[in-house]
Motif scaffolding. Structure first.
Motif, mmCIF file in Angstrom:
data_model
loop_
_atom_site.group_PDB
_atom_site.id
_atom_site.type_symbol
_atom_site.label_atom_id
_atom_site.label_comp_id
_atom_site.label_asym_id
_atom_site.label_seq_id
_atom_site.Cartn_x
_atom_site.Cartn_y
_atom_site.Cartn_z
ATOM 1 N N LEU A 6 0.812 -1.217 0.000
ATOM 2 C CA LEU A 6 0.000 0.000 0.000
ATOM 3 C C LEU A 6 0.846 1.269 0.000
ATOM 4 O O LEU A 6 1.967 1.275 0.487
ATOM 5 C CB LEU A 6 -0.903 0.034 1.247
ATOM 6 C CG LEU A 6 -1.861 -1.126 1.440
ATOM 7 C CD1 LEU A 6 -2.482 -1.061 2.824
ATOM 8 C CD2 LEU A 6 -2.925 -1.128 0.365
ATOM 9 N N ARG A 7 0.252 2.335 -0.527
ATOM 10 C CA ARG A 7 0.845 3.666 -0.435
ATOM 11 C C ARG A 7 -0.224 4.592 0.130
ATOM 12 O O ARG A 7 -1.337 4.670 -0.396
ATOM 13 C CB ARG A 7 1.295 4.170 -1.797
ATOM 14 C CG ARG A 7 1.832 5.599 -1.747
ATOM 15 C CD ARG A 7 2.426 6.032 -3.086
ATOM 16 N NE ARG A 7 2.739 7.436 -3.105
ATOM 17 C CZ ARG A 7 3.790 8.009 -2.524
ATOM 18 N NH1 ARG A 7 4.654 7.263 -1.865
ATOM 19 N NH2 ARG A 7 4.002 9.308 -2.608
ATOM 20 N N GLY A 8 0.132 5.280 1.224
ATOM 21 C CA GLY A 8 -0.794 6.212 1.845
ATOM 22 C C GLY A 8 -0.386 7.638 1.545
ATOM 23 O O GLY A 8 0.800 7.963 1.564
ATOM 24 N N GLU A 9 -1.355 8.478 1.257
ATOM 25 C CA GLU A 9 -1.112 9.900 1.008
ATOM 26 C C GLU A 9 -2.109 10.732 1.801
ATOM 27 O O GLU A 9 -3.208 10.268 2.115
ATOM 28 C CB GLU A 9 -1.225 10.203 -0.486
ATOM 29 C CG GLU A 9 -0.171 9.482 -1.291
ATOM 30 C CD GLU A 9 -0.167 9.883 -2.766
ATOM 31 O OE1 GLU A 9 -1.032 10.675 -3.188
ATOM 32 O OE2 GLU A 9 0.715 9.382 -3.480
ATOM 33 N N ARG A 10 -1.687 11.971 2.084
ATOM 34 C CA ARG A 10 -2.598 12.902 2.757
ATOM 35 C C ARG A 10 -3.913 12.977 2.012
ATOM 36 O O ARG A 10 -3.936 13.004 0.786
ATOM 37 C CB ARG A 10 -2.002 14.314 2.709
ATOM 38 C CG ARG A 10 -1.049 14.663 3.764
ATOM 39 C CD ARG A 10 -0.499 16.044 3.494
ATOM 40 N NE ARG A 10 -1.364 17.074 4.034
ATOM 41 C CZ ARG A 10 -0.919 18.202 4.550
ATOM 42 N NH1 ARG A 10 0.366 18.477 4.570
ATOM 43 N NH2 ARG A 10 -1.750 19.079 5.039
#
Length: 157
Positions: free
Chosen positions: A11-15
């Motif tokens: 996964l990649r989390g972003e604001r």
């Protein structure tokens, strides 16, 4: 110090940003997800205005504190799968930093909740202003109770 983006192997989390409106509405409007976050008298699924309010609060939290929940997407497909992170919250009458997590029901059972909670806890450990982190879980959710970022308190419903 801000960590606008965070990664785990899948996964990649972003604001969060205003473009995440559709994801927030789908996630928090899903009765299966809502049953784990706001069971019974806590209100259940959120309507579009309530989901938009959650998104606005998440964005404002980032602006005020330099951290907050991320929108996590699958790295390979880009498909949004979770909203998770750390956020100031009122817990038992005091202000605490809480690990929060909501995984899209279609992505349950993939380990995303534990993965994102553990990543959020690592970020919290690097922030000097955070001295304690709590996690509130649905006590009937055995997978949530098994996370390495074990709950400091539990809410029963």
């Amino acid at each position: 110090m801000t960590e606008d983006a965070i990664e785990t192997p899948p996964l990649r989390g972003e604001r969060p940003e205003p473009a995440d409106t559709g994801f927030y509405r789908a996630l928090f409007g899903d009765s299966r997800v809502a049953a784990t976050l706001w069971p019974g008298a806590l209100g259940g699924a959120r309507d579009a205005d309530q989901a938009d309010g959650l998104l606005a609060r998440d964005i404002a939290h980032w602006q005020r504190h330099g951290f907050g929940p991320w929108v996590f997407a699958q790295r390979e497909s880009g498909h949004p799968a979770a909203r998770a992170g750390i956020q100031w919250a009122s817990v038992d009458g005091g202000e605490e930093v809480e690990i929060l997590n909501a995984v899209a029901a279609d992505d349950w059972g993939k380990g995303y909740a534990a993965e994102t909670a553990d990543a959020a806890l690592e970020v919290a450990r690097r922030r000097p202003e955070i001295h304690q982190v709590v996690s509130v879980v649905w006590t009937e959710n055995r997978a949530s109770r098994r996370s390495r970022s074990a709950p400091a308190c539990a809410r029963t419903t």
